[in-house]
Design a protein around this motif. Structure first.
Motif, PDB file in Angstrom:
ATOM      1  N   THR A  33       0.860  -1.345   0.072  1.00  0.00           N
ATOM      2  CA  THR A  33      -0.116   0.135   0.001  1.00  0.00           C
ATOM      3  C   THR A  33       0.857   1.283  -0.118  1.00  0.00           C
ATOM      4  OG1 THR A  33      -1.695  -1.304   1.343  1.00  0.00           O
ATOM      5  CG2 THR A  33      -1.858   1.236   1.262  1.00  0.00           C
ATOM      6  N   TRP A  34       1.851   1.111   0.839  1.00  0.00           N
ATOM      7  CA  TRP A  34       2.792   2.356   1.080  1.00  0.00           C
ATOM      8  C   TRP A  34       3.439   2.570  -0.449  1.00  0.00           C
ATOM      9  CZ3 TRP A  34       7.848   2.390   4.318  1.00  0.00           C
ATOM     10  CH2 TRP A  34       8.363   3.665   4.598  1.00  0.00           C
ATOM     11  N   VAL A  35       3.917   1.386  -1.122  1.00  0.00           N
ATOM     12  CA  VAL A  35       4.704   1.713  -2.368  1.00  0.00           C
ATOM     13  C   VAL A  35       3.719   2.232  -3.420  1.00  0.00           C
ATOM     14  CG1 VAL A  35       5.902   0.157  -4.215  1.00  0.00           C
ATOM     15  CG2 VAL A  35       6.434  -0.022  -1.757  1.00  0.00           C
ATOM     16  N   VAL A  36       2.694   1.592  -3.504  1.00  0.00           N
ATOM     17  CA  VAL A  36       1.645   1.981  -4.649  1.00  0.00           C
ATOM     18  C   VAL A  36       1.064   3.702  -4.294  1.00  0.00           C
ATOM     19  CG1 VAL A  36      -0.669   1.563  -5.541  1.00  0.00           C
ATOM     20  CG2 VAL A  36       0.882  -0.261  -5.082  1.00  0.00           C
ATOM     21  N   PHE A  37       0.721   3.645  -3.259  1.00  0.00           N
ATOM     22  CA  PHE A  37       0.245   5.129  -3.027  1.00  0.00           C
ATOM     23  C   PHE A  37       0.914   6.361  -2.339  1.00  0.00           C
ATOM     24  CE2 PHE A  37      -3.420   1.966  -2.417  1.00  0.00           C
ATOM     25  CZ  PHE A  37      -4.050   2.631  -3.554  1.00  0.00           C
ATOM     26  N   TRP A  38       2.091   6.007  -1.879  1.00  0.00           N
ATOM     27  CA  TRP A  38       2.834   7.069  -1.306  1.00  0.00           C
ATOM     28  C   TRP A  38       4.697   6.744  -1.657  1.00  0.00           C
ATOM     29  CZ3 TRP A  38      -0.798   4.956   1.938  1.00  0.00           C
ATOM     30  CH2 TRP A  38      -2.056   5.803   2.023  1.00  0.00           C
ATOM     31  N   PRO A  39       4.919   6.514  -2.852  1.00  0.00           N
ATOM     32  CA  PRO A  39       6.103   6.231  -3.193  1.00  0.00           C
ATOM     33  C   PRO A  39       7.265   7.506  -3.039  1.00  0.00           C
ATOM     34  CG  PRO A  39       4.946   6.605  -5.094  1.00  0.00           C
ATOM     35  CD  PRO A  39       3.956   6.605  -3.954  1.00  0.00           C
ATOM     36  N   GLN A  40       6.733   8.385  -2.797  1.00  0.00           N
ATOM     37  CA  GLN A  40       7.801   9.553  -2.541  1.00  0.00           C
ATOM     38  C   GLN A  40       8.058   9.770  -1.101  1.00  0.00           C
ATOM     39  OE1 GLN A  40       4.678  10.091  -3.339  1.00  0.00           O
ATOM     40  NE2 GLN A  40       3.712  10.916  -1.549  1.00  0.00           N
ATOM     41  N   LEU A  57      11.068  -0.696  -9.216  1.00  0.00           N
ATOM     42  CA  LEU A  57       9.822  -1.112  -9.374  1.00  0.00           C
ATOM     43  C   LEU A  57       8.976   0.100  -9.540  1.00  0.00           C
ATOM     44  CD1 LEU A  57       9.019  -4.200  -7.337  1.00  0.00           C
ATOM     45  CD2 LEU A  57       9.382  -4.266  -9.859  1.00  0.00           C
ATOM     46  N   VAL A  58       9.036   0.959  -8.575  1.00  0.00           N
ATOM     47  CA  VAL A  58       8.273   2.330  -8.704  1.00  0.00           C
ATOM     48  C   VAL A  58       8.570   3.329  -9.978  1.00  0.00           C
ATOM     49  CG1 VAL A  58       7.933   4.787  -7.598  1.00  0.00           C
ATOM     50  CG2 VAL A  58       7.915   2.496  -6.055  1.00  0.00           C
ATOM     51  N   ASP A  59       9.952   3.157 -10.189  1.00  0.00           N
ATOM     52  CA  ASP A  59      10.258   4.067 -11.272  1.00  0.00           C
ATOM     53  C   ASP A  59       9.859   3.439 -12.682  1.00  0.00           C
ATOM     54  OD1 ASP A  59      11.205   5.717  -9.441  1.00  0.00           O
ATOM     55  OD2 ASP A  59      13.342   5.262  -9.840  1.00  0.00           O
ATOM     56  N   HIS A  60      10.048   2.239 -12.724  1.00  0.00           N
ATOM     57  CA  HIS A  60       9.856   1.357 -14.084  1.00  0.00           C
ATOM     58  C   HIS A  60       8.562   0.835 -14.261  1.00  0.00           C
ATOM     59  CE1 HIS A  60      14.147   2.339 -13.711  1.00  0.00           C
ATOM     60  NE2 HIS A  60      14.011   2.676 -15.109  1.00  0.00           N
ATOM     61  N   HIS A  61       7.677   0.300 -13.359  1.00  0.00           N
ATOM     62  CA  HIS A  61       6.695  -0.608 -13.502  1.00  0.00           C
ATOM     63  C   HIS A  61       5.612   0.020 -12.405  1.00  0.00           C
ATOM     64  CE1 HIS A  61       9.253  -3.290 -15.706  1.00  0.00           C
ATOM     65  NE2 HIS A  61      10.031  -3.155 -14.847  1.00  0.00           N
ATOM     66  N   HIS A  62       5.332   1.209 -12.226  1.00  0.00           N
ATOM     67  CA  HIS A  62       4.354   1.688 -11.329  1.00  0.00           C
ATOM     68  C   HIS A  62       2.823   1.099 -11.724  1.00  0.00           C
ATOM     69  CE1 HIS A  62       2.964   3.956  -8.226  1.00  0.00           C
ATOM     70  NE2 HIS A  62       1.769   4.573  -9.004  1.00  0.00           N
ATOM     71  N   LEU A  64       2.238  -1.884 -13.230  1.00  0.00           N
ATOM     72  CA  LEU A  64       2.149  -3.138 -13.000  1.00  0.00           C
ATOM     73  C   LEU A  64       1.917  -3.220 -11.376  1.00  0.00           C
ATOM     74  CD1 LEU A  64       2.612  -6.091 -13.528  1.00  0.00           C
ATOM     75  CD2 LEU A  64       4.911  -5.778 -13.141  1.00  0.00           C
ATOM     76  N   LEU A  65       2.675  -2.155 -10.547  1.00  0.00           N
ATOM     77  CA  LEU A  65       2.388  -2.306  -9.098  1.00  0.00           C
ATOM     78  C   LEU A  65       0.898  -1.988  -8.641  1.00  0.00           C
ATOM     79  CD1 LEU A  65       5.822  -0.540  -7.874  1.00  0.00           C
ATOM     80  CD2 LEU A  65       5.012  -2.926  -7.394  1.00  0.00           C
ATOM     81  N   HIS A  66       0.552  -1.039  -9.403  1.00  0.00           N
ATOM     82  CA  HIS A  66      -0.708  -0.596  -8.824  1.00  0.00           C
ATOM     83  C   HIS A  66      -1.834  -1.652  -9.481  1.00  0.00           C
ATOM     84  CE1 HIS A  66      -4.514   1.822  -9.510  1.00  0.00           C
ATOM     85  NE2 HIS A  66      -3.813   2.645  -8.524  1.00  0.00           N
ATOM     86  N   ASN A  67      -1.838  -2.167 -10.518  1.00  0.00           N
ATOM     87  CA  ASN A  67      -2.660  -3.201 -10.799  1.00  0.00           C
ATOM     88  C   ASN A  67      -2.474  -4.438  -9.904  1.00  0.00           C
ATOM     89  OD1 ASN A  67      -3.582  -1.782 -12.950  1.00  0.00           O
ATOM     90  ND2 ASN A  67      -2.304  -2.745 -14.542  1.00  0.00           N
ATOM     91  N   GLY A  68      -1.158  -4.664  -9.671  1.00  0.00           N
ATOM     92  CA  GLY A  68      -0.997  -5.879  -8.748  1.00  0.00           C
ATOM     93  C   GLY A  68      -1.449  -5.821  -7.568  1.00  0.00           C
ATOM     94  N   TYR A  69      -1.474  -4.480  -6.994  1.00  0.00           N
ATOM     95  CA  TYR A  69      -2.004  -4.096  -5.657  1.00  0.00           C
ATOM     96  C   TYR A  69      -3.555  -4.590  -5.817  1.00  0.00           C
ATOM     97  CZ  TYR A  69      -3.668  -1.593  -1.826  1.00  0.00           C
ATOM     98  OH  TYR A  69      -4.423  -0.959  -0.889  1.00  0.00           O
ATOM     99  N   TRP A  70      -4.243  -4.110  -6.697  1.00  0.00           N
ATOM    100  CA  TRP A  70      -5.935  -4.339  -6.751  1.00  0.00           C
ATOM    101  C   TRP A  70      -6.030  -5.567  -6.969  1.00  0.00           C
ATOM    102  CZ3 TRP A  70      -8.467  -1.054  -4.176  1.00  0.00           C
ATOM    103  CH2 TRP A  70      -7.714   0.348  -4.062  1.00  0.00           C
TER     104      TRP A  70
END
Length: 127
Positions: A33-40, A57-62, A64-70
């Protein structure tokens, strides 16, 4: 570990998930959750090897992270619905016990569902 009403039978069966898998699931979903919504706000430099990997992952595959989270939460919802099916098939008809299984499985996934899958209600002898 059994949390059922005193005097209640198999219709109110409920067991809490083991602490270690519960903790691992909670920490992983919290970090996700932290990585997807507040990566900064993530201190990448303080996370050891996990930091650079997460930053990549945040820089190159955000997306994918967002979709994987849901997808992870969708899977947990599916596990929770399956827990309701298992409750009915195993004779757990108590509404409170079913709600506890649903919520625990939604939050902790397979750590909870595996307990319900392994549960074997005692069959009454037919005479």
């Amino acid at each position: 570990m059994v949390a059922a009403k005193s005097g209640a039978g198999k219709d109110a069966y409920f067991r809490t998930a083991r602490p270690l898998p519960t903790l691992v699931t909670a920490l992983a979903l919290g970090y996700f959750t932290w990585v997807v919504f507040w990566p900064q706000s993530i201190p990448y430099g303080s996370l050891g090897p996990l930091g650079p990997f997460t930053q990549y992952l945040v820089d190159h595959h955000h997306t994918l992270l967002h979709n994987g989270y849901w997808l992870a939460w969708l899977i947990h919802m599916g596990e929770s619905l399956y827990a309701m099916v298992l409750c009915k098939s195993k004779g757990i008809t108590n509404g409170q016990a079913q709600l506890l299984w649903f919520l625990q499985t939604f939050l902790f996934g397979i750590a909870s569902l595996s307990i319900l899958i392994a549960y074997r209600p005692k069959r009454q002898k037919q005479t």
